[in-house]
Design an enzyme around this catalytic site. Structure first.
Site, PDB file in Angstrom:
ATOM      1  N   CYS A   1     -32.836  23.779 -11.153  1.00 18.82           N
ATOM      2  CA  CYS A   1     -34.309  23.338 -10.618  1.00 18.82           C
ATOM      3  C   CYS A   1     -34.040  22.169  -9.735  1.00 18.82           C
ATOM      4  CB  CYS A   1     -35.136  22.904 -11.882  1.00 18.82           C
ATOM      5  SG  CYS A   1     -35.516  24.677 -12.837  1.00 18.82           S
TER       6      CYS A   1
ATOM      7  N   GLU B   1     -41.626  21.515 -17.300  1.00 20.10           N
ATOM      8  CA  GLU B   1     -40.757  21.477 -16.112  1.00 20.10           C
ATOM      9  C   GLU B   1     -40.256  22.665 -15.458  1.00 20.10           C
ATOM     10  OE1 GLU B   1     -37.358  21.635 -14.140  1.00 20.10           O
ATOM     11  OE2 GLU B   1     -36.267  21.217 -15.802  1.00 20.10           O
ATOM     12  N   LEU B   2     -40.950  22.866 -13.994  1.00 19.70           N
ATOM     13  CA  LEU B   2     -40.726  24.122 -13.528  1.00 19.70           C
ATOM     14  C   LEU B   2     -39.879  24.071 -12.311  1.00 19.70           C
ATOM     15  CD1 LEU B   2     -44.663  24.757 -13.765  1.00 19.70           C
ATOM     16  CD2 LEU B   2     -42.886  25.127 -15.254  1.00 19.70           C
TER      17      LEU B   2
ATOM     18  N   GLU C   1     -38.211  28.836  -3.454  1.00 17.42           N
ATOM     19  CA  GLU C   1     -37.099  28.193  -4.337  1.00 17.42           C
ATOM     20  C   GLU C   1     -36.100  29.215  -4.101  1.00 17.42           C
ATOM     21  OE1 GLU C   1     -35.894  26.076  -8.311  1.00 17.42           O
ATOM     22  OE2 GLU C   1     -37.563  27.534  -8.628  1.00 17.42           O
TER      23      GLU C   1
END
Length: 445
Positions: free
Chosen positions: A264, A230-231, A349
């Site tokens: 995230c 899970e990035l 991001e």
């Protein structure tokens, strides 16, 4: 390497020594022994009872856990308390559903006489590599389903969270998990590479950066180990129509300021159709700046990195709407406008309380902008047209789509992404399916 650093002051409050090679080996030995004895020798009901007790302990120690999270990474106290409460929900959820999820699955046999079942059994030792932004929740969503299965966990937490890591390990022990079922280890990156390669380790779950995910996946791939990643994420928040713009703006602010913007799956790119764009930007900017938590980012380094990204976007022609000054780990909330998908920032991001807003000509253009990203974790869609909601949700390239709502995650709902946001799922029933041996047992006569 492992230190409690107060993000409000930048002062180091505590240092934790990294593990020696002998300590890492002892952790693996204990986990392997527990996997062979407790993991394969206990019943699902027995393991579920331990998870229920662990959830209860999170509730009983909520104040202590929340204070530790705030101290280590600066999360607003109310949000830290909410995180701990969510952990309790996760442990209780798997306590309630483990037997159902792990029951034998009879198969219809059409190829000949006899019967067949799929039996779900543990793989063995798993390595968890966890981040700093949700120090308790990330552990819960990885550990809960896997301990229910009978896998055992070696946990490497983020270097920013050593005290919370130690507290969590104490709660697992207090809940009654045997030695080795859950082991915290303050390992170095070099030691972790060796742990992944160790034949006793059967799989790896990592939540973290793309860089870390690529490195872990590369090592795991060489040694034929299953990986869940899970990035990062740059989730779109798409506004196509509304009969209550104020309510949509409130949801947008909540979606951007979750954990001071350090989530995230927080909304980061706001894609708004042109007839709503100007009014949205005006209201959203005012409320985002007014609604900023006043909490610091997790570290001075995090604030400096966000500052470099924002400055680069402005240098490319974007306009920053903000108030206040950056100092230390504190970063004022802001809104970037004047962006297109050609800007470098649009493909990055932004991990903090800064939002990017994009105008869209129509539904097709909004979908194009939303999907023009290397990430694919979550997404948010607001529309008054149910048919449009179904159509657009199907077109969004992401692991999760939330329609007309934010903060709608739950222990029963799968979490995970696609593209450079990783692969695999946690939580819900899919959380029990990643690291389990789905063994076929075929009886002919």
């Amino acid at each position: 390497m492992y230190a409690v650093t107060d993000p409000t002051t930048g002062e180091v409050a505590e240092l934790y020594p990294t593990a020696s090679d002998a300590e890492v080996e002892a952790a693996l030995t204990a986990a392997a022994h527990a996997a062979a004895t407790w993991g394969r020798g206990s019943t699902v009901a027995e393991r579920a009872a331990l998870l229920r007790r662990l959830g209860d302990l999170h509730q009983e120690h909520s104040e202590e856990l929340a204070a530790s999270i705030v101290r280590e990474m600066g999360k607003p106290l109310a949000e830290a308390e909410g995180e701990v409460g969510f952990c309790a929900d996760i442990y209780h959820y798997y306590a309630d559903h483990a037997e159902e999820f792990l029951a034998d699955e009879p198969l219809d046999v059409t190829s000949g006489p006899g019967t067949a079942v799929v039996r779900r059994s543990p793989l063995g030792v798993l390595l968890g590599i966890m981040p700093w932004n949700f120090p308790a929740y990330q552990v819960a969503r990885f550990a809960a389903p896997n301990l229910a299965i009978g896998n055992t966990v070696v946990l490497k937490h983020a270097p920013q969270c050593p005290a919370t890591a130690a507290l969590l390990e104490r709660l697992f022990t207090k809940a009654g998990f045997p030695e080795g079922a859950y082991v915290n280890v303050y390992a170095t990156n070099e030691q972790i590479a060796d742990v992944i390669a160790d034949p006793r380790v059967q799989g790896v779950s990592l939540t973290g950066s793309e860089r870390a995910g690529s490195a872990v996946a590369e090592i795991a791939g060489r040694h034929l180990k299953k990986v869940v990643l899970e990035l990062g994420g740059s989730d779109p928040f798409i506004v196509l129509s509304t009969d209550d713009l104020d309510a949509v703006v409130d949801s947008a602010v909540a979606a951007r300021l979750d954990n001071t913007g350090q989530a995230c799956n927080a909304a980061k790119r706001f894609v708004v159709v042109r007839d709503l764009y100007d009014a949205f930007v005006e209201k959203f900017t005012a409320r985002l700046l007014a609604g900023a938590t006043g909490a610091p980012l997790s570290s001075v380094a995090a604030a400096e990195n966000l500052g470099r990204q924002v400055d680069a976007a402005v240098a490319e022609g974007a306009t920053l709407h903000t108030e206040g000054e950056r100092h230390g780990a504190y970063f004022p909330a802001g809104v970037l406008t004047g962006l297109t998908t050609d800007h470098a920032a649009a493909r990055q991001e932004l991990f903090g309380p800064v939002a990017m807003v994009f105008p869209a000509a129509d539904e097709d253009d909004a979908v194009r902008i939303a999907n023009d990203t290397p990430y694919g974790l979550g997404s948010y869609l607001f529309t008054t047209d149910p048919a449009q909601a179904e159509r657009v949700a199907d077109r969004i390239e992401a692991g999760m789509v939330f329609v007309n709502g934010v903060g709608a995650e739950g222990a029963e709902l799968p979490f995970g992404g696609i593209k450079r946001s990783g692969f695999g799922r946690e939580l819900g029933r899919p959380g029990t399916e990643e690291f389990v041996n789905k063994k076929l047992i075929r009886t002919v006569a």
